[in-house]
Structure formats: C-alpha cells, structure tokens
Scaffold this motif. Structure first.
Motif, PDB file in Angstrom:
ATOM      1  N   ILE A 167      -2.160  22.793 -25.567  1.00 35.65           N
ATOM      2  CA  ILE A 167      -2.277  23.037 -24.129  1.00 35.65           C
ATOM      3  C   ILE A 167      -3.687  22.714 -23.650  1.00 35.65           C
ATOM      4  CG2 ILE A 167      -2.328  24.872 -22.383  1.00 35.65           C
ATOM      5  CD1 ILE A 167       0.091  26.125 -23.949  1.00 35.65           C
ATOM      6  N   ARG A 169       0.138  21.847 -15.393  1.00 37.83           N
ATOM      7  CA  ARG A 169       1.416  22.515 -15.621  1.00 37.83           C
ATOM      8  C   ARG A 169       2.189  22.615 -14.321  1.00 37.83           C
ATOM      9  NH1 ARG A 169       1.543  28.392 -18.332  1.00 37.83           N
ATOM     10  NH2 ARG A 169       3.265  29.142 -17.082  1.00 37.83           N
ATOM     11  N   THR A 198       7.833  26.064 -16.346  1.00 39.65           N
ATOM     12  CA  THR A 198       8.156  26.558 -17.680  1.00 39.65           C
ATOM     13  C   THR A 198       9.659  26.684 -17.798  1.00 39.65           C
ATOM     14  OG1 THR A 198       6.082  27.796 -17.825  1.00 39.65           O
ATOM     15  CG2 THR A 198       7.859  28.486 -19.307  1.00 39.65           C
ATOM     16  N   HIS A 211       6.415  24.715 -21.738  1.00 39.55           N
ATOM     17  CA  HIS A 211       5.719  24.417 -20.487  1.00 39.55           C
ATOM     18  C   HIS A 211       5.889  22.936 -20.190  1.00 39.55           C
ATOM     19  CE1 HIS A 211       4.060  28.367 -20.476  1.00 39.55           C
ATOM     20  NE2 HIS A 211       3.159  28.150 -21.408  1.00 39.55           N
ATOM     21  N   TYR A 218       4.450  19.645 -18.153  1.00 39.50           N
ATOM     22  CA  TYR A 218       3.194  19.128 -17.617  1.00 39.50           C
ATOM     23  C   TYR A 218       3.388  17.740 -17.038  1.00 39.50           C
ATOM     24  CZ  TYR A 218       0.170  22.771 -19.541  1.00 39.50           C
ATOM     25  OH  TYR A 218      -0.460  23.959 -19.787  1.00 39.50           O
TER      26      TYR A 218
END
Length: 171
Positions: free
Chosen positions: A137, A147, A150, A165, A167
């Motif tokens: 991350i 991000r 989720t 997550h 991105y």
C-alpha cells in the motif's frame, strides 16, 4: 539493488512460473489465484499474459533480473474492447522475500507506469491490494495511486476473508 528490468519473453516463462509458484505459496492472502491450482499449470499457460501477440501495447509482464535469477515481476493487462481500452490493470506484483525493501518493487512499478504512459490510449491504471499489506500500500501510494474503494471479503484463504482495496492512477 541493481537489477536489470525488462519485459519478459516466452523463454522466461519457466522462471516466471517458478517465481509465481513460490509467491503464491508464501503469500496466499496477497493473490486472487491459489497455489494449488496454479502449481499444476505449465509455464506455457502464462504465454498470453506476456502480450506478445498484442500490437496495441500496454499488455505485458516486466521482470527484475540479477543475472539468470528472476527477483520479481509485475504485469499489466489491457482489455481489447474499445470501451475499456483506456484502462490498464496492474496484476501480479511479486518480489522475492530476500530482496524485498531494496527497491526492486519500486523499479518494477516505475517501469510498468512508464510503459503504460508510452502505450497509445492508456489513460489510467488500476490495481487491487489486500487490506493490511502496508508495504505494498505504501509503495503504491508513493508512486501516486489513490484508493477509490474497498471490496469487503474479496478473497477467502483458509476459511478467513480478506478485503481488497481498489486503487487508481490517472496517467
């Protein structure tokens, strides 16, 4: 760490498969594929992933090499359908445990982003990362990914669920 970063070719598939099998076994919660299913595949099963038959660019696997040893790899997949061809999907970031935190992952990611920027029509990159994987991350955020969401319970490993997550990086 000094490593040679280059696009993988068909001759590199045995090394790629060996690395992939090792990473899936060592870090099962980091991948949507599972070690048992992937272990029985031949190296040639990953040929399409290399994008050697694609003239539109943006579909490849890049590796980091120290001599004949593949230290890490990362892929980018691009859907050929016109309505989503502007998106590249980052897949399969892998770095051997003994060379992690030595710049290999960053070098791979920088090369992938640079290649995507040179591929006609790619406007953004997406990726998913397992919640709790702080090293990955942090790397993704340092190079500019942000991000956007989720997905709860995205994968289940050994009866335990893990969120992923999502991105994006606008090029």
């Amino acid at each position: 760490m000094a490593a040679v970063i280059r696009r993988l070719g068909a001759a590199d598939l045995p090394a790629y498969k060996a690395l992939r099998d090792e990473m899936l076994e060592r870090y099962p919660q980091a991948f949507t594929s599972d070690a048992a299913t992937e272990r029985v595949k031949s190296p040639d099963a990953y040929l399409q992933r290399l994008g050697l038959d694609r003239s539109d660019g943006g579909h490849s696997v890049i590796g980091a090499w120290a001599g004949e040893r593949l230290l890490g790899a990362i892929g980018c997949e691009r859907d050929p359908r016109a309505s989503v061809r502007h998106i590249g999907h980052v897949i399969g970031m892998m770095v051997r445990a003994d060379v992690q935190r030595r710049g290999v992952g960053r070098a791979l990611l920088d090369a992938l982003i640079g290649g995507a920027r040179q591929s006609p029509g790619i406007e953004m990159l997406t990726l998913t990362v397992t919640a709790g994987n702080q090293a990955a991350i942090g790397l993704y955020e340092r190079v500019g990914f942000r991000r956007v969401g989720t997905l709860p319970r995205a994968i289940r490993v050994g009866g335990r669920y893990h969120d992923k997550h999502q991105y994006v990086l606008m090029l």
